[in-house]
Every structure is written in C-alpha cells, then in structure tokens.
Motif scaffolding. Structure first.
Motif, PDB file in Angstrom:
ATOM      1  N   ALA A  16       0.828  -1.211   0.000  1.00 15.35           N
ATOM      2  CA  ALA A  16       0.000   0.000   0.000  1.00 15.35           C
ATOM      3  C   ALA A  16       0.861   1.259   0.000  1.00 15.35           C
ATOM      4  N   GLY A  17       2.180   1.084   0.076  1.00 14.81           N
ATOM      5  CA  GLY A  17       3.074   2.230  -0.048  1.00 14.81           C
ATOM      6  C   GLY A  17       3.584   2.797   1.264  1.00 14.81           C
ATOM      7  N   THR A  18       3.462   2.028   2.337  1.00 15.10           N
ATOM      8  CA  THR A  18       3.959   2.509   3.628  1.00 15.10           C
ATOM      9  C   THR A  18       5.459   2.257   3.756  1.00 15.10           C
ATOM     10  N   SER A  19       6.224   3.330   3.786  1.00 13.40           N
ATOM     11  CA  SER A  19       7.686   3.213   3.852  1.00 13.40           C
ATOM     12  C   SER A  19       8.143   2.447   5.090  1.00 13.40           C
ATOM     13  N   ARG A  20       7.455   2.680   6.186  1.00 12.77           N
ATOM     14  CA  ARG A  20       7.849   2.039   7.434  1.00 12.77           C
ATOM     15  C   ARG A  20       7.779   0.511   7.303  1.00 12.77           C
ATOM     16  N   ALA A  21       6.731   0.037   6.628  1.00  6.53           N
ATOM     17  CA  ALA A  21       6.576  -1.414   6.438  1.00  6.53           C
ATOM     18  C   ALA A  21       7.668  -1.945   5.512  1.00  6.53           C
ATOM     19  N   VAL A  22       7.975  -1.188   4.456  1.00  6.57           N
ATOM     20  CA  VAL A  22       9.057  -1.587   3.545  1.00  6.57           C
ATOM     21  C   VAL A  22      10.355  -1.697   4.336  1.00  6.57           C
ATOM     22  N   GLY A  23      10.602  -0.718   5.176  1.00  2.17           N
ATOM     23  CA  GLY A  23      11.813  -0.701   5.987  1.00  2.17           C
ATOM     24  C   GLY A  23      11.894  -1.908   6.916  1.00  2.17           C
ATOM     25  N   ARG A  24      10.764  -2.250   7.538  1.00  2.00           N
ATOM     26  CA  ARG A  24      10.779  -3.401   8.445  1.00  2.00           C
ATOM     27  C   ARG A  24      11.044  -4.693   7.681  1.00  2.00           C
ATOM     28  N   LEU A  25      10.459  -4.798   6.480  1.00  2.00           N
ATOM     29  CA  LEU A  25      10.673  -6.020   5.692  1.00  2.00           C
ATOM     30  C   LEU A  25      12.145  -6.153   5.287  1.00  2.00           C
ATOM     31  N   ILE A  26      12.752  -5.039   4.904  1.00  2.00           N
ATOM     32  CA  ILE A  26      14.169  -5.124   4.527  1.00  2.00           C
ATOM     33  C   ILE A  26      15.032  -5.432   5.749  1.00  2.00           C
ATOM     34  N   SER A  27      14.619  -4.953   6.908  1.00  2.00           N
ATOM     35  CA  SER A  27      15.351  -5.310   8.124  1.00  2.00           C
ATOM     36  C   SER A  27      15.276  -6.812   8.395  1.00  2.00           C
ATOM     37  N   LEU A  28      14.142  -7.419   8.085  1.00  2.00           N
ATOM     38  CA  LEU A  28      14.032  -8.872   8.243  1.00  2.00           C
ATOM     39  C   LEU A  28      15.053  -9.571   7.355  1.00  2.00           C
ATOM     40  N   VAL A  29      15.203  -9.039   6.119  1.00  2.00           N
ATOM     41  CA  VAL A  29      16.198  -9.595   5.194  1.00  2.00           C
ATOM     42  C   VAL A  29      17.603  -9.408   5.766  1.00  2.00           C
ATOM     43  N   ASP A  30      17.850  -8.199   6.224  1.00  2.00           N
ATOM     44  CA  ASP A  30      19.162  -7.843   6.762  1.00  2.00           C
ATOM     45  C   ASP A  30      19.528  -8.732   7.956  1.00  2.00           C
ATOM     46  N   ASP A  31      18.550  -9.017   8.778  1.00  2.00           N
ATOM     47  CA  ASP A  31      18.787  -9.818   9.987  1.00  2.00           C
ATOM     48  C   ASP A  31      18.688 -11.315   9.724  1.00  2.00           C
ATOM     49  N   GLN A  32      18.400 -11.690   8.491  1.00  2.00           N
ATOM     50  CA  GLN A  32      18.155 -13.104   8.167  1.00  2.00           C
ATOM     51  C   GLN A  32      17.171 -13.719   9.168  1.00  2.00           C
ATOM     52  N   HIS A  33      16.060 -13.018   9.316  1.00  2.00           N
ATOM     53  CA  HIS A  33      15.019 -13.410  10.253  1.00  2.00           C
ATOM     54  C   HIS A  33      14.418 -14.767   9.860  1.00  2.00           C
ATOM     55  N   PRO A  34      14.044 -15.570  10.869  1.00  2.00           N
ATOM     56  CA  PRO A  34      13.463 -16.887  10.566  1.00  2.00           C
ATOM     57  C   PRO A  34      12.192 -16.812   9.705  1.00  2.00           C
ATOM     58  N   ALA A  35      11.530 -15.661   9.684  1.00  2.00           N
ATOM     59  CA  ALA A  35      10.304 -15.530   8.881  1.00  2.00           C
ATOM     60  C   ALA A  35      10.586 -15.287   7.396  1.00  2.00           C
ATOM     61  N   LEU A  36      11.883 -15.256   7.008  1.00  2.00           N
ATOM     62  CA  LEU A  36      12.218 -14.938   5.604  1.00  2.00           C
ATOM     63  C   LEU A  36      11.572 -15.867   4.575  1.00  2.00           C
ATOM     64  N   PRO A  37      11.613 -17.184   4.790  1.00  2.00           N
ATOM     65  CA  PRO A  37      10.974 -18.054   3.789  1.00  2.00           C
ATOM     66  C   PRO A  37       9.493 -17.710   3.606  1.00  2.00           C
ATOM     67  N   GLU A  38       8.806 -17.459   4.727  1.00  2.00           N
ATOM     68  CA  GLU A  38       7.386 -17.084   4.634  1.00  2.00           C
ATOM     69  C   GLU A  38       7.238 -15.755   3.898  1.00  2.00           C
ATOM     70  N   LEU A  39       8.125 -14.816   4.205  1.00  2.00           N
ATOM     71  CA  LEU A  39       8.068 -13.502   3.572  1.00  2.00           C
ATOM     72  C   LEU A  39       8.285 -13.617   2.061  1.00  2.00           C
ATOM     73  N   MET A  40       9.314 -14.347   1.665  1.00  2.00           N
ATOM     74  CA  MET A  40       9.622 -14.463   0.239  1.00  2.00           C
ATOM     75  C   MET A  40       8.475 -15.126  -0.522  1.00  2.00           C
ATOM     76  N   ALA A  41       7.846 -16.111   0.125  1.00  2.00           N
ATOM     77  CA  ALA A  41       6.708 -16.776  -0.512  1.00  2.00           C
ATOM     78  C   ALA A  41       5.537 -15.804  -0.682  1.00  2.00           C
ATOM     79  N   ALA A  42       5.338 -14.945   0.309  1.00  2.00           N
ATOM     80  CA  ALA A  42       4.235 -13.987   0.238  1.00  2.00           C
ATOM     81  C   ALA A  42       4.494 -12.913  -0.825  1.00  2.00           C
ATOM     82  N   LEU A  43       5.767 -12.576  -1.035  1.00  2.00           N
ATOM     83  CA  LEU A  43       6.108 -11.518  -1.996  1.00  2.00           C
ATOM     84  C   LEU A  43       6.052 -12.014  -3.446  1.00  2.00           C
ATOM     85  N   ALA A  44       6.387 -13.294  -3.627  1.00  2.00           N
ATOM     86  CA  ALA A  44       6.623 -13.830  -4.973  1.00  2.00           C
ATOM     87  C   ALA A  44       5.574 -13.445  -6.025  1.00  2.00           C
ATOM     88  N   PRO A  45       4.267 -13.558  -5.711  1.00  2.00           N
ATOM     89  CA  PRO A  45       3.287 -13.254  -6.755  1.00  2.00           C
ATOM     90  C   PRO A  45       3.290 -11.783  -7.190  1.00  2.00           C
TER      91      PRO A  45
END
Ligand SMILES: Nc1nc2c(ncn2[C@@H]2O[C@H](COP(=O)(O)OP(=O)(O)OP(=O)(O)O)[C@@H](O)[C@H]2O)c(=O)[nH]1
Ligand SMILES: [Mg+2]
Length: 320
Positions: A16-45
């Motif tokens: 929806a264009g919320t920068s804060r949410a984009v920032g948190r998602l990239i932080s998950l990537v940066d931290d190699q958070h355990p939720a990454l596989p779920e995140l990548m699957a949700a983003l794929a489409p």
C-alpha cells in the motif's frame, strides 16, 4: 531474541506504499530473520514489475551524485524510485556512509522515493543472499525502478551487477581510465557506460578510449545491444536525461529480445544456488569443531582417508 512478525500484514502495508513497512521487511532480510521463507513466498506473486538498475564504479567516481540526479529524472516521469546502497567493503560501516550522501538531498521527504543501505554483516552468504531479497521486497512494494548502488572494489560489484536488469558503469576522466576498466573486468558487466565529471579535463579522450574498447569486444550479431558511452556531469545534471533515455532503451531492448527473461532466470538460478550453499555451510558448521568434520579432517591428515572420500562421506551424512 527474534521478534515475532505478522508477515501478511507487513506485506499488505508495504504494497500500500507505507515506507515504514518496507523498511521493516528489509530489516528482516538484513537480519536473516526466521520468517524470511514465509516472507519471500508472500512476496513472490507481486514481483517482476520493477526495473532493477545496478550502478557501480570506483570509490568517489560520482555514483551517489548520479543516483540523486537519476532519482529526479525518474520522478519527473512519475516513477516511484527505490535506492539500495550496498557496501560490500565494510562489515562495520553499516552502509551508512554510502547512503548518507543520497539521504541528505530533498528525496528524504518525497514519499515516491525510498532509500536504504545494506552492508555485509559477515553472515552466511552475505550480500549475495541479502541484496536480491531486498530487491524482491522493493519490487513487490511496487517501485518502478530500483537503483542498486555498489562501490566497485573487486569481485563484489560483478556479483551485485548480476542482480540487475541493467548495469551502469561509471568512470571519471583521469581515474580508472579505459585500460583500468578493462583490467577490472567492468567492460563485460556494463550495459551503459557513463564518463562522469565531464566538466574535468580529459573526459573526451576517456569517452573515446572507452568507445573503442567496447567496440572491440562487441560482436556482430544482429539485434545485439550497442552499449552507449554517455558523457555526464552529475553535479550540474549534464547528460542525465540522455542517461535516463539510455536506461529506458535498454529495458525496451531487454523486453523485446527475450534477454530480460534470460537474465532473470540466470539471476534466480544464482539466488537458489547461493541459498543452497548457505544452507550447506550452516549445516557443516553444525558439524563443526569436535564434530564429524573435524574427525574426517584428522583422518585425512593421518592418511586414513582422502579429501574426496571425506567429502563424499560428509555429503551422505547430510543426506545430500
Ligand atoms: N566536478 C565534479 N564533481 C563531481 C561530479 N559528480 C560528483 N562529483 C563529486 O565527487 C565526489 C564524490 O561523489 P559521490 O557521488 O559521493 O561519489 P560515489 O561514487 O558515490 O562515492 P562513494 O560512494 O564513496 O564510492 C563528491 O565531492 C561530488 O560532489 C561531477 O560531475 N563533476
Ligand atoms: Mg556513494
């Protein structure tokens, strides 16, 4: 401790264009958070819509200044623009230095622009794993262009250029001239070349040398991409419209020639490979000191085994 995150909600907010949410998602990537596989699957489409533009060159050649100028040019076309400033050189800077020069400009308050730094933190797979995933976040968040700025310090920019659809290589007169460029292997990775700081002496001869060298390496296949060399002065905006046009031309060529799909397939292959290797490394780490790896190594040293046999045993122990 890892915080729990609501991936679907964050993805929805980011889209929806919320920068804060984009920032948190990239932080998950940066931290190699355990939720990454779920995140990548949700983003794929939602991925595949962004034009990923890599920008590399020696330290101080004007990458950030050019990025600033490009942001303005792309914003004038009503594009939403994201910038990832990737610093492969330092695990300590947190990437802050690279990003700072961009952040200071007026883009900071423009909701159509998102700027973020990524630094190598020494974790498994490092930037070759985290950069493409951060790109996926930005792609799914609906940015039209994603500029990935990487300082050229060796092999790393080649790797990161592999993550881009279009790679821009920046040079400046008198520093890292054509010959240097050839040595560093950047002639191969560039789709568009920019001789920046053209307000300085020697720009014309650098442009000439570069054009010559590029032609030497260029095949004769019909329909091939003819790599342009653009003379620019990012500081006053000279050549930036031409650069923006060359970037758009290259995207057009990628799409019409089928090269876009080829490149993205190659990129996906690299990403899968990097993840597999990272996982193998992690599992080998678990076998680490005092474990099976050490026992095998000791046998190799004693002559009771050899590295090939030991590798075979280790792999079958991992169930590979
Ligand atoms: N004369 C002149 N100076 C420029 C030009 N573009 C950038 N500079 C200057 O060159 C210096 C480095 O510019 P940056 O854009 O930070 O270079 P960079 O490649 O991003 O640097 P790093 O991220 O540290 O590798 C700054 O002082 C800029 O003002 C230009 O076109 N002409
Ligand atoms: Mg910079």
């Amino acid at each position: 401790m890892t915080r729990t995150v609501d991936v679907p909600v964050l993805v929805e907010e980011a889209r929806a264009g919320t920068s804060r949410a984009v920032g948190r998602l990239i932080s998950l990537v940066d931290d190699q958070h355990p939720a990454l596989p779920e995140l990548m699957a949700a983003l794929a489409p939602h991925t595949g819509g962004a034009h990923v533009i890599g920008l590399t060159g020696s330290p101080g050649v004007g990458k950030s200044t050019t990025t600033n100028a490009l942001i303005r040019a792309l914003r004038d076309q009503d594009q939403r623009v994201a910038v990832l400033a990737v610093d492969p050189s330092s695990p300590f800077s947190g990437g802050a230095l690279l990003g700072d020069r961009i952040r200071m400009n007026e883009s900071a308050s423009d909701p159509g622009v998102y700027i973020r730094s990524l630094a190598s933190r020494g974790h498994l797979g490092g930037l070759s794993v985290s950069t493409p995933q951060a790109i996926r976040v930005l792609d799914a968040a609906g940015f039209d262009s994603i500029i990935v700025e990487t300082v050229g310090v060796g092999q790393s920019e080649v790797e990161i250029a592999g993550a881009a659809d279009t790679t821009l290589v920046l040079l400046a007169p008198g520093m890292g001239d054509g010959i240097q460029a050839a040595k560093a292997g950047i002639l191969e990775i560039g789709d568009v070349f920019v001789v920046n700081k053209a307000d300085r002496d020697g720009a014309d001869s650098t442009v000439r040398d570069l054009r010559h060298m590029i032609q030497l390496g260029e095949g004769t296949a019909p329909g091939r991409w003819r790599r342009p060399v653009i003379k620019a002065s990012a500081l006053d905006g000279t050549g930036i419209d031409e650069l923006a046009a060359a970037i758009a031309d290259h995207l057009g060529w990628l799409a019409s020639s089928g090269a876009l799909r080829q490149r993205r397939t190659a990129r996906a292959r690299d990403e899968i490979t990097a993840l597999v290797i990272a996982r193998l490394r992690a599992r080998m780490g678990d076998l680490g000191s005092g474990g099976a790896l050490d026992a095998l190594a000791a046998r190799v040293v004693d002559g009771g085994s050899d590295p090939h046999t030991a590798a075979e045993e280790l792999l079958s122990g991992l169930g590979v």
